[in-house]
Design an enzyme around this catalytic site. Structure first.
Site: not given
Ligand code: NAG
Ligand code: NAG
Ligand code: NAG
Ligand code: NAG
Ligand code: NAG
Ligand code: NAG
Ligand code: NAG
Length: 823
Positions: A573, A575, A594, A669
């Site tokens: 993902g 972010g 990350k 969110d």
């Protein structure tokens, strides 16, 4: 509606108790030393001629392998007795020695020696790995038939025992000649801590006239100081009869006799540039890092104007800040705390400064490579229970070393979880057809995380212990144990049925329950778990943080991250912080990496401070930080992998099922996105506290995007004043509650942007509770319970911070809701 899922999980987790430790025999002598001559006939021992230390046979320390003598043609009179025989481990992948009765948390030097001597007549030099406990120590590459090789590690031992394991890597049979353990003072080698060890590269006594190494008792820790002779006569040997006036450093305690000899260049105008070492990479540390310790003492009583002053450089870079002058008869170490890395060779140069009348001098040197000792062994209670089982039933499998760690060496028939932040626990044991005799051991009941136990096809006797039948989450298979009674009255029956496979399930099939996890269960499950987090948060505050647990934390290099993520191949993902990649640690556990690359050092200090804090916070409902990377301009965080993704994805996923034709709603969110679900739907909060860290980097695009994305969760006073208080957290939590109940995003876009708080208030003003509740709940809920949840949520999201409830209040009220819902 009932909610048995979490109750069961709580029950399953709530069994505990202490267990007797089962431990191997080998223990230190009165000096605290353990001195083993591997391969010596059982029960024999002798006193070493030079050190006068007593060496014992290894039979009390390992139950694997076989004793062998080296081939007669390689025996030399100069050999110490230790090298005449070896223990060889042809059968198992991992074979271990257990050194016991140690002081947990203490520092030890552990040394292994190897002399092949063609003991197996194959004439093939093996290469194999050595592990210290559950951490890689080194690769042993035996390069000669007739010379001893040695490796030494300095490490902190976490438990009251340590295992030294030889691991067959497919390049020959592991063997060992000698194994020593020496306790060190805790102040020694300050570079060694709970997560970092040092592996000896070389240790030299410079300039002695004798050819023998300095050992015990000259060195009270029995370090071997190998003489560095002077074959080219390029150096002048200096020595003194005078003992050092002080050991000077509590960090290394070099023996006086080692310091009493030194080299200086014969040609006084020359530099001293003969100390160098070549990096030795291995498959675990392809880019090894080094610690160097140079020892200096002035040995001449310099008169009048005589000055000895020099610069110390490594690879041309000044290593000691400013010119160095050794003190007369004072032993002083010069060393690095942060490892040297990135070079294939390290050249040490001592250059006399222009005002120096004498050339440089050097007395001794040690070089170490750095290893990580951050892997955590299996939960001690589980480890000792399974060790007891192994001992009692004499299990003949690969049951050596740690039962779970590293994953690729886990014991056959034993399954474990790899939670990363916690020690591994045993989740299943299959001892089917393993020739077990005797009664069923109480040890099995000490395994608190075990889900199934297969004891079928053995010769177990006696009755099935009550304690096993009371662990509701445990499924036990006893089939085909002809003499086993499920209770005293049914012995006969069981006997009769012995030919058919009798499977006894003392269990509630948890798996089936996972399948019925609908929205409401999920909702309340998450709420309950969230409550647990808050509860623990409150507790931690009350206890002034004493409940914080220091967890394993690890600094990764960028190169290690490349290996872990297979060159950042699979993106999980993206972010605000950067991209998240799928990774696998050496022990096989899955992680999320990350990664952010920054062009400046801006914010790095904040990043590190935050990482430090994060690694101290540990709770089962917080996603664990396993480690981090700060390597040049790469910043990265390594988290445990949450296989079920985020709560956001779950909610959106369900939505998508119901309205498959509507365009997907794109909204970041962050709060529900940060509640991740593990494989068994345990909710965990991720990114805890990082917002704060990256606020310092406020100017960057990344942070701005992040603030916009979380807008729906921001308390009004925080949005305007950018000041986080406890009550702004309460507000955000209220939004999460509303999101769960209504199934709406924090900000609804249609027909006009409106936040979920106002939307709920408007709906309630015009209609009924049913109008706000997510339609996907299909009226399968208790109206009173949902009312109370909405009421709590609206109180949490009140405009005036002081009128919002505290988290403690919130938890109490939610528990009430759960009670109503369960009835
Ligand atoms: C090794 O040699 C010793 C003495 O020479 C002998 O007693 C012992 O049995 C030998 N061990 C093996 C395994 O051959
Ligand atoms: C072992 O050492 C030899 C000779 O130094 C070298 O060629 C070989 O690559 C080494 N093997 C390993 C696995 O390190
Ligand atoms: C051990 O030392 C290393 C290097 O100084 C450091 O990064 C690490 O945090 C230390 N570990 C512990 C547990 O103190
Ligand atoms: C060193 O030499 C000075 C005289 O030059 C003398 O006074 C002193 O005692 C000597 N120190 C030692 C330890 O021998
Ligand atoms: C170290 O010294 C050797 C030989 O003098 C030289 O070839 C090598 O380039 C030097 N290495 C570094 C990193 O300075
Ligand atoms: C020694 O290092 C100092 C810096 O601390 C430097 O100014 C000086 O030139 C160096 N001397 C030599 C001979 O390299
Ligand atoms: C246990 O292992 C045996 C074979 O070794 C296998 O047949 C059996 O299905 C296993 N039991 C379970 C519960 O997986």
């Amino acid at each position: 509606m009932a909610s048995p899922l979490w109750l069961l999980l709580i029950l399953a987790a709530a069994t505990a108790g202490s267990v007797m430790r089962v431990r191997a025999q080998g223990t230190p002598d009165s000096t605290g030393f353990i001195s083993i001559d591997c391969g010596l006939p059982e029960k024999s021992s002798y006193v070493d001629a030079t050190t006068k230390l007593t060496y014992v046979s290894d039979d009390g320390f390992t139950d694997a392998g076989a004793n062998r003598n080296i081939s007669a043609e390689y025996i030399k009179p100069s050999f110490t007795k230790r090298y005449l025989n070896v223990r060889s481990f042809p059968d198992a992948v991992r074979s271990c020695y257990t050194l016991g009765s140690l002081m947990p948390g203490s520092k030890y030097l552990i040394r292994a020696t190897f002399l092949y001597g063609n003991y197996d007549g194959l004439g093939r030099l093996p290469v194999f790995d050595l592990h210290i406990g559950v951490n890689f120590w080194t690769t042993v590459n035996v390069t000669t038939l007739h010379q001893a090789e040695l490796t030494e590690v300095i490490t902190i031992v976490q438990d009251d025992f340590v295992q030294v394991c030889l691991v067959n890597t497919g390049s020959g049979t592991p063997f060992i000649s000698g194994l020593d353990l020496r306790p060190l003072k805790s102040t020694l080698y300050p570079q060694v801590n709970a997560t970092q060890g040092l592996v000896l590269h070389n240790r030299n006594n410079i300039g002695p006239s004798e050819e023998a190494a300095i050992k015990y008792p000259d060195d009270p820790y029995d370090r071997a100081w190998i003489p560095w002779s002077n074959p080219t006569r390029e150096f002048l040997e200096i020595s003194t009869e005078m003992k050092m006036k002080s050991v000077a450093s509590v960090y290394f305690e070099v023996p006086s006799i080692v310091m009493q000899t030194a080299f200086t260049p014969r040609d006084a105008s020359k530099n001293f540039d003969d100390i160098y070492w070549v990096a030795v990479p291995n498959h675990v540390y392809p880019a090894p890092e080094y610690i160097c310790i140079l020892y200096f003492a002035e040995l001449q009583n310099l008169s009048g104007n005589a000055v000895r002053r020099f610069n110390i450089t490594i690879n041309g870079k000044l290593w000691y800040p400013g010119p160095y002058t050794p003190l007369y008869l004072h032993a002083n170490p010069v060393y690095n705390e942060r490892p040297l890395y990135g070079s294939s060779q390290y050249n040490v140069t001592l250059t006399a400064t222009s005002d120096s009348t004498l050339p440089p001098i050097i007395n001794a040197v040690e070089v170490f490579s750095v290893i990580s000792t951050a892997n955590v062994a299996t939960d001690p209670q589980d480890a000792s229970a399974i060790t007891g089982i192994k001992a009692k039933y004499q299990v003949k499998k690969n049951w050596m070393g740690d039962p779970c760690v590293p994953k690729i060496l886990a014991w056959d028939g034993v399954s474990c979880n790899y939670a990363l932040s916690d020690p591994s626990k045993i989740t299943a044991i299959n001892l089917s057809a393993s020739g077990l005799n005797g009664e069923i051991l109480f040890y099995f009941s000490k395994l608190t995380s075990i889900g199934y136990l297969d004891l079928s096809h053995n010769k177990l006797t006696g009755s099935i212990p009550d304690v096993l039948s009371h662990v509701s989450s445990l499924k036990v298979m006893y089939g085909d144990n002809p003499n086993l009674c499920s209770n005293s009255n049914t012995c006969q029956t069981t006997k009769k049925m012995s030919n058919s496979m009798l499977v006894t399930y003392i269990t509630v099939p948890i798996v089936a329950l996972f399948v019925v996890a609908g929205t409401v269960v999920l909702l309340l499950f998450v709420i309950r778990n969230k409550s647990a987090v808050i509860r623990s948060g409150v507790k931690q505050q009350n206890d002034n943080g004493h409940k914080c647990v220091q967890i394993e934390n690890h600094q990764f290099t960028y190169r290690e991250l490349e290996v872990i993520t297979n060159n950042f191949q699979r993106v999980l993902g993206r972010g605000g912080f950067g991209s998240v990649y799928d990774g696998i640690l050496e022990d096989g556990s899955q992680v999320a990496v990350k990664l952010q690359s920054v062009s400046s050092n801006h914010g790095v200090r904040e990043f590190l401070t935050e990482v430090k804090t994060l690694t101290k916070i540990h709770h089962k409902n917080l996603v664990s930080l396993i480690g981090y990377c700060k390597d040049r301009n790469h910043l990265a965080l390594v988290y445990e992998h949450m296989s079920e993704g985020s709560l956001e994805q779950k909610l959106r996923g369900l939505e998508y099922l119901h309205k498959s034709c509507s365009p997907p709603f794109v909204h970041r969110d962050v709060k529900t996105a940060n509640i991740l679900l593990s494989a068994n739907l345990v909710a965990k909060i991720a990114d805890f506290g990082l917002l704060k860290a990256f606020k310092c980097d406020g100017e960057t695009h990344v942070s701005t995007a992040r603030l916009v994305g979380t807008h729906g969760y921001l308390a009004p006073e925080y949005a305007s004043a950018l000041q986080l208080t406890e009550k702004s957290d309460v507000y955000s939590f209220g939004v999460v509650l509303l999101e769960l109940v209504t199934g709406q995003p924090p900000i609804l876009q249609d027909p006009q942007p409106i936040n979920v708080v106002q939307w709920t208030q408007q709906c309630l003003a015009q209609g009924e509770i049913e109008d706000v509740v997510d339609k996907r709940m299909l009226n399968d809920y208790d109206v009173n319970a949902v009312w109370k949840v909405v009421d709590v949520a609206l109180k949490c999201t009140g405009q005036e911070p002081t009128r919002r409830p505290t988290m403690t209040d919130v938890v109490a009220r939610l528990q009430e809701c759960l009670r109503i819902n369960d009835e």
